[in-house]
Design a protein around this motif. Structure first.
Motif, mmCIF file in Angstrom:
data_model
loop_
_atom_site.group_PDB
_atom_site.id
_atom_site.type_symbol
_atom_site.label_atom_id
_atom_site.label_comp_id
_atom_site.label_asym_id
_atom_site.label_seq_id
_atom_site.Cartn_x
_atom_site.Cartn_y
_atom_site.Cartn_z
ATOM 1 N N THR A 51 72.838 31.695 9.906
ATOM 2 C CA THR A 51 72.108 31.731 10.775
ATOM 3 C C THR A 51 70.892 31.850 10.443
ATOM 4 O OG1 THR A 51 72.860 34.534 11.563
ATOM 5 C CG2 THR A 51 73.945 32.393 12.722
ATOM 6 N N GLY A 52 69.616 30.991 12.112
ATOM 7 C CA GLY A 52 68.425 31.953 11.632
ATOM 8 C C GLY A 52 68.085 33.200 11.817
ATOM 9 N N SER A 53 68.944 34.144 12.164
ATOM 10 C CA SER A 53 68.814 35.371 11.774
ATOM 11 C C SER A 53 69.123 36.273 10.815
ATOM 12 C CB SER A 53 69.305 37.192 13.244
ATOM 13 O OG SER A 53 69.891 35.883 14.475
ATOM 14 N N ASN A 73 72.649 27.444 10.651
ATOM 15 C CA ASN A 73 72.436 27.428 12.266
ATOM 16 C C ASN A 73 71.850 27.667 13.368
ATOM 17 O OD1 ASN A 73 74.403 26.756 14.254
ATOM 18 N ND2 ASN A 73 74.661 28.154 15.124
ATOM 19 N N GLY A 74 69.876 26.860 13.219
ATOM 20 C CA GLY A 74 69.192 27.771 14.000
ATOM 21 C C GLY A 74 67.606 26.878 13.479
ATOM 22 N N VAL A 75 66.892 26.919 14.273
ATOM 23 C CA VAL A 75 65.867 26.363 13.588
ATOM 24 C C VAL A 75 64.953 26.704 12.860
ATOM 25 C CG1 VAL A 75 64.564 27.222 15.618
ATOM 26 C CG2 VAL A 75 64.187 24.569 14.369
ATOM 27 N N GLY A 76 64.910 29.013 13.079
ATOM 28 C CA GLY A 76 63.872 29.635 12.496
ATOM 29 C C GLY A 76 64.501 30.087 10.760
ATOM 30 N N LEU A 99 68.412 22.659 19.936
ATOM 31 C CA LEU A 99 67.935 23.551 20.398
ATOM 32 C C LEU A 99 66.795 23.705 20.897
ATOM 33 C CD1 LEU A 99 65.913 25.383 18.657
ATOM 34 C CD2 LEU A 99 68.025 26.555 17.285
ATOM 35 N N ARG A 232 60.497 35.173 17.484
ATOM 36 C CA ARG A 232 61.420 36.940 16.466
ATOM 37 C C ARG A 232 59.993 37.722 16.571
ATOM 38 N NH1 ARG A 232 64.819 33.609 15.918
ATOM 39 N NH2 ARG A 232 65.223 32.864 13.935
ATOM 40 N N HIS A 279 68.963 37.934 21.917
ATOM 41 C CA HIS A 279 69.287 36.533 20.849
ATOM 42 C C HIS A 279 69.981 35.639 21.999
ATOM 43 C CE1 HIS A 279 67.288 35.578 16.874
ATOM 44 N NE2 HIS A 279 68.334 34.337 18.340
ATOM 45 N N SER A 282 69.600 30.156 22.456
ATOM 46 C CA SER A 282 70.434 28.956 22.696
ATOM 47 C C SER A 282 71.687 29.083 22.513
ATOM 48 C CB SER A 282 69.792 28.999 20.671
ATOM 49 O OG SER A 282 70.634 29.384 19.980
ATOM 50 N N ARG A 288 75.027 25.195 21.207
ATOM 51 C CA ARG A 288 76.029 26.014 20.153
ATOM 52 C C ARG A 288 76.619 24.797 19.815
ATOM 53 N NH1 ARG A 288 75.024 31.119 19.308
ATOM 54 N NH2 ARG A 288 72.423 31.556 19.693
ATOM 55 N N MET A 291 73.809 22.395 17.943
ATOM 56 C CA MET A 291 73.862 23.225 16.464
ATOM 57 C C MET A 291 75.052 23.138 15.988
ATOM 58 S SD MET A 291 72.070 26.112 18.639
ATOM 59 C CE MET A 291 71.454 27.038 17.356
HETATM 60 C C1 8YV Z 1 69.700 31.485 17.070
HETATM 61 C C2 8YV Z 1 67.789 31.512 16.519
HETATM 62 O O1 8YV Z 1 69.767 32.238 18.059
HETATM 63 O O2 8YV Z 1 67.666 29.392 16.101
HETATM 64 C C3 8YV Z 1 66.690 30.053 15.860
HETATM 65 O O3 8YV Z 1 66.435 31.192 14.662
HETATM 66 O O4 8YV Z 1 67.163 32.446 15.756
HETATM 67 C C4 8YV Z 1 68.962 31.290 17.027
HETATM 68 O O5 8YV Z 1 69.627 30.203 18.025
HETATM 69 C C5 8YV Z 1 71.091 31.814 15.907
HETATM 70 O O6 8YV Z 1 70.510 31.291 14.914
HETATM 71 C C6 8YV Z 1 72.063 32.025 15.370
HETATM 72 O O7 8YV Z 1 73.029 31.180 15.110
#
Ligand code: 8YV
Length: 317
Positions: A51-53, A73-76, A99, A232, A279, A282, A288, A291
């Motif tokens: 995940t992004g986190s 699973n995320g954009v970060g 997202l 963040r 958090h 999204s 979700r 994503m």
């Molecule tokens: C999600 C995020 O909570 O996209 C990101 O970077 O932080 C969030 O969309 C995280 O990736 C959980 O899947």
């Protein structure tokens, strides 16, 4: 033989995990008590879903020597060590675009929750203060106010598109001015904060933005100002935020992200003028699902020898 894939966190809704289970032999790390033993058992895994986190650090990549592809699973991208992935020849996919709307909706929800005292008002009703004859202090209106965007990418622009209905004026801060955007550029963050009633943090995390929002920025936002963070926790210096709020030099904060998730400082939890969410910007079924589908599609593309649909930008690293 299905390729082996390590999954760090359960992705939802259920059809996302079902799609992963159909195509891969999964090692679900959130289900295990002994992570090291689970990683050892997964040492032939060719794919990783994160995940992004949670990201992926070099130690995790080393523990998975056969790793070829990471699907985020995320954009970060701040929690994934992209240079380490590049050095190991690991392809990295992420989920930009799908997202944007969900996260932007949440930023607007947080602005309204803080300015109209939604959460404080809810507590006021439930704890019997209203019934005891007291009145909640007045909120304030976002209409016609100035909103400063720290970061003005896809998400910031979508937040502004939504806020246009409230007739806000918009400023943005980025390392460089952007072409063709409907907001005024501020090359100095403190100056932008001085001019803003609300500052929305929607830039990328990572070293380049760490603690960018410090005491000087928060004081410039001022005793009536609102800080919203849907990006963040690392972008905001949390001790400065707490001290500025406690001193009354900042009006309010609405935060979806924190420096050390899922731990949220007790001092923030104790303040009535702070809205806290876990958090979830999204975290709608619709977002979700979109994503999760992209996570699955990126893996499928990789394992069928095609380019990833949405590769992380690794060029120039
Ligand atoms: C999600 C995020 O909570 O996209 C990101 O970077 O932080 C969030 O969309 C995280 O990736 C959980 O899947």
């Amino acid at each position: 033989m299905k390729p082996e894939v390590v999954v760090l966190s359960r992705l939802g809704p259920p059809e996302v995990m079902e799609a992963l289970e159909t195509s891969y032999q999964l090692h679900c790390l959130w289900e295990v008590s002994d992570r090291q033993a689970a990683l050892k058992a997964a040492s032939s895994a060719r794919g990783l879903v994160t995940t992004g986190s949670l990201g992926a650090d070099p130690a995790l990549m080393d523990a998975l020597p056969e790793l070829e592809v990471i699907s985020i699973n995320g954009v970060g991208l701040d929690a994934v060590d992209l240079p380490a992935a590049k050095a190991r020849g690991i392809a990295v996919g992420y989920t930009p675009g799908v997202l944007t709307e969900g996260v932007a909706d949440m930023a607007v929800a947080l602005i309204l929750a803080a300015s109209r005292k939604l959460v404080e008002g809810d507590r006021f009703v439930r704890n019997g203060t209203w019934a005891s004859g007291e009145k909640l202090a007045l909120g304030w209106s976002i209409r016609g106010k100035t909103v400063g965007f720290l970061g003005f990418g896809r998400i910031g622009r979508e937040v502004l598109r939504l806020l246009a209905a409230f007739g806000v004026k918009a400023l943005y801060h980025e390392p460089k001015a952007l072409e063709g955007v409907s907001a005024d550029y501020c090359n100095d963050l403190v100056t932008m904060a001085e001019k803003s009633d609300v500052m929305v943090v929607c830039c990328a995390g990572g070293e380049a933005t760490r603690n960018l929002v410090d005491a000087s920025v928060l004081k410039a936002l001022g005793p009536k100002g609102l800080l919203v963070n849907i990006a963040r926790g690392s972008v905001v210096c949390e001790p400065d935020l707490i001290a500025t709020l406690e001193a009354g030099h900042l009006g309010a904060a609405a935060l979806d992200v924190f420096a050390d998730e899922p731990r949220v400082p007790q001092a923030l939890q104790a303040m009535e003028n702070v809205v806290l969410t876990p958090h979830i910007a999204s975290a709608t079924t619709e977002t979700r699902l979109a994503m999760g589908r992209l996570v699955v599609e990126n893996l499928a593309a990789y394992f069928s020898g095609k380019p990833l649909l949405t590769p992380a930008p690794m060029d120039g690293l």
